[in-house]
Design an enzyme around this catalytic site. Structure first.
Site, PDB file in Angstrom:
ATOM      1  CG  HIS A 144      -2.175   0.820   1.043  1.00 40.13           C
ATOM      2  ND1 HIS A 144      -2.287   1.848   0.143  1.00 40.13           N
ATOM      3  CD2 HIS A 144      -3.378   0.779   1.702  1.00 40.13           C
ATOM      4  CE1 HIS A 144      -3.477   2.407   0.234  1.00 40.13           C
ATOM      5  NE2 HIS A 144      -4.153   1.780   1.162  1.00 40.13           N
ATOM      6  CG  ASP A 192     -12.225  -5.064 -21.499  1.00 40.74           C
ATOM      7  OD1 ASP A 192     -11.869  -6.260 -21.454  1.00 40.74           O
ATOM      8  OD2 ASP A 192     -12.868  -4.576 -22.455  1.00 40.74           O
TER       9      ASP A 192
END
Length: 458
Positions: free
Chosen positions: A164, A376
């Site tokens: 992170h 995608d």
């Protein structure tokens, strides 16, 4: 008849390192003073589910994604490096080009075997995320871990573990979109990555100019989260409107985030049955890419947010109408501006990069606009994309994410994973049903939303 929980295992190949597809600079790049605070030094899990697409039959997602990752690591070469720590705990990326960890896996289960609609908590989640001994730390370890798992239905999952300190949700999505664009045959990512971590660096003469109660040293212990129960709660238009009805007219136009956060904080506090005089906190992650802040450059993929906190006592929170909690949340959010961000960076340098306070705290993060589901890779949008679970690092039950979701009736909203001890979860469900179903019982339950009452508790 209650169906048995889904149980499955995956068959993993030996992990490998995916390196940049071309030579990259060998240099040391410092993280920002927002990036390297203690509260971000952990691996955050994300998971993407993709369904079978007939037009992609015969195309192996493992090969496509592994190749696209290698090419994406050329412009995003810091991800292929390793973190090192210098004086005053300052983190830097040693851009070694060693690569990110990649695991190829298979399982016989289908996406349709998961409870529909797809939402956390996911059964056997640990099977879908790379878990390799020696690679789950912060320093000297891969900064990204990917596991692509082919499923029996022809679909697949992409499990991701992100250090992170390197990126927040928008930053990770930016990288994933770069991978997806390359996977779909584009010659280069649409958005070029920008490092410029000095945008969120401390001043040469650090000075804390704002009050940061989120980093206070608070005595006490974290609630013993044993016998944990995990559930997700849907907030669509009906639930949100039911909450608005519990607010005085002047507060009903406040944002969904503020209203839902106020509700969750109040219900969770009531469910934990804390002493009325105990101090409780809600930490609202506020994006510094807009709002009252000057956004960083387009393409910036580092952490760009603050942890402002609202503080009151358990008795005041649960004894007042919902508008009281909402006012506290609103005030905390509105405090975040450019000076607030600089003040945090300065605090990190002066105080050794502390962790935000977790004692009697509840953290919420809205990732509903991060667009994980839009990534995608050639198989269309994800059937589910986003945080794999709630929680912050190794601290269970402290955090919840707001994830975009369409329920079985086709209604759009958000789903919020919550983790609590079993008995507290039962009380939490009852509190939530009381708040989100039916009108308020009386005018007293609505209150008048007096700002004087709200501000007197700060």
């Amino acid at each position: 008849m209650v169906s048995s929980p889904l149980v499955f295992t995956v068959r993993r190949r030996q992990p490998e390192l995916v390196r940049p597809a071309a030579p990259t600079p060998r240099e040391l790049k410092q993280l920002s003073d927002i990036d390297d605070q203690e509260g971000l030094r952990f691996l955050i899990p994300v998971i993407q589910f993709y369904r079978h697409v007939p037009s992609m039959a015969g195309t192996d997602p493992v090969v496509v994604i592994r190749d696209a990752l290698s090419r994406a690591l050329v412009p995003y070469y810091p991800f292929a490096g390793r973190l090192s720590e210098g004086p005053n705990r300052k983190l830097s990326v040693d851009c070694t080009g060693e690569g990110i960890l990649f695991v190829e896996a298979d399982t016989d289960v289908s996406i349709d075997d998961f409870t529909a609609p797809l939402q956390p908590p996911f059964p056997c989640l640990e099977e879908l995320l790379a878990d390799v001994e020696g690679y789950n730390g912060v320093l000297g370890c891969p900064l990204l871990l990917f596991q692509v798992t082919r499923m029996g239905c022809g679909g697949f999952t992409v499990g991701i573990l992100l250090n992170h300190t390197m990126a927040d949700a928008p930053g990770l999505v930016q990288f994933l979109n770069a991978v997806a664009e390359l996977a779909r045959g584009m010659p280069a990512p649409v958005v070029a990555p920008v490092w410029q971590r000095e945008v969120f660096g401390a001043r040469h003469a650090p000075e804390v100019t704002r009050i940061h109660r989120e980093y206070e040293e608070v005595e006490g212990s974290i609630v013993p989260f044993s016998d944990m129960a995990h559930r997700s709660f849907f907030f669509g238009s009906r639930e949100v409107e039911a909450l608005r009805a519990r607010l005085p007219p002047q507060l009903r136009r406040r944002s969904r985030f503020e209203i839902v956060t106020a509700c969750l904080w109040r219900c969770r506090t009531a469910a934990l049955r804390l002493d009325p005089e105990e101090e409780v906190r809600v930490i609202c992650i506020v994006n510094a890419r807009g709002g009252n802040c000057t956004p960083p450059p387009l393409g910036y993929y580092g952490n760009a947010f603050a942890f402002p906190v609202a503080v009151t006592t358990a008795g005041k929170l649960t004894g007042n109408p919902l508008g009281y909690a909402l006012g506290l949340v609103r005030k905390a959010k509105e405090d975040v501006d450019d000076e607030y961000m600089k003040s945090i960076a300065d605090l990190m340098v002066l105080r050794g990069r502390p962790h935000f306070t977790v004692v009697r705290s509840y953290l919420v993060s809205d990732v509903s606009r991060a667009a994980f589901e839009d990534v995608d890779l050639g198989w269309g949008k994800a059937a589910y994309g986003g945080p794999a679970k709630g929680g912050v690092g190794a601290i269970p039950g402290v955090a919840s994410f707001y994830i975009p979701f369409r329920n079985s009736e086709g209604e759009d909203g958000i789903v919020v994973p919550v983790c609590l001890p079993g008995a507290a979860m039962e009380r939490f469900v009852a509190e939530m049903e009381g708040m989100t179903k039916g009108p308020p019982a009386s005018e007293k339950e609505v209150g008048n939303g007096s700002s004087g009452t709200i501000l007197s508790a700060l």
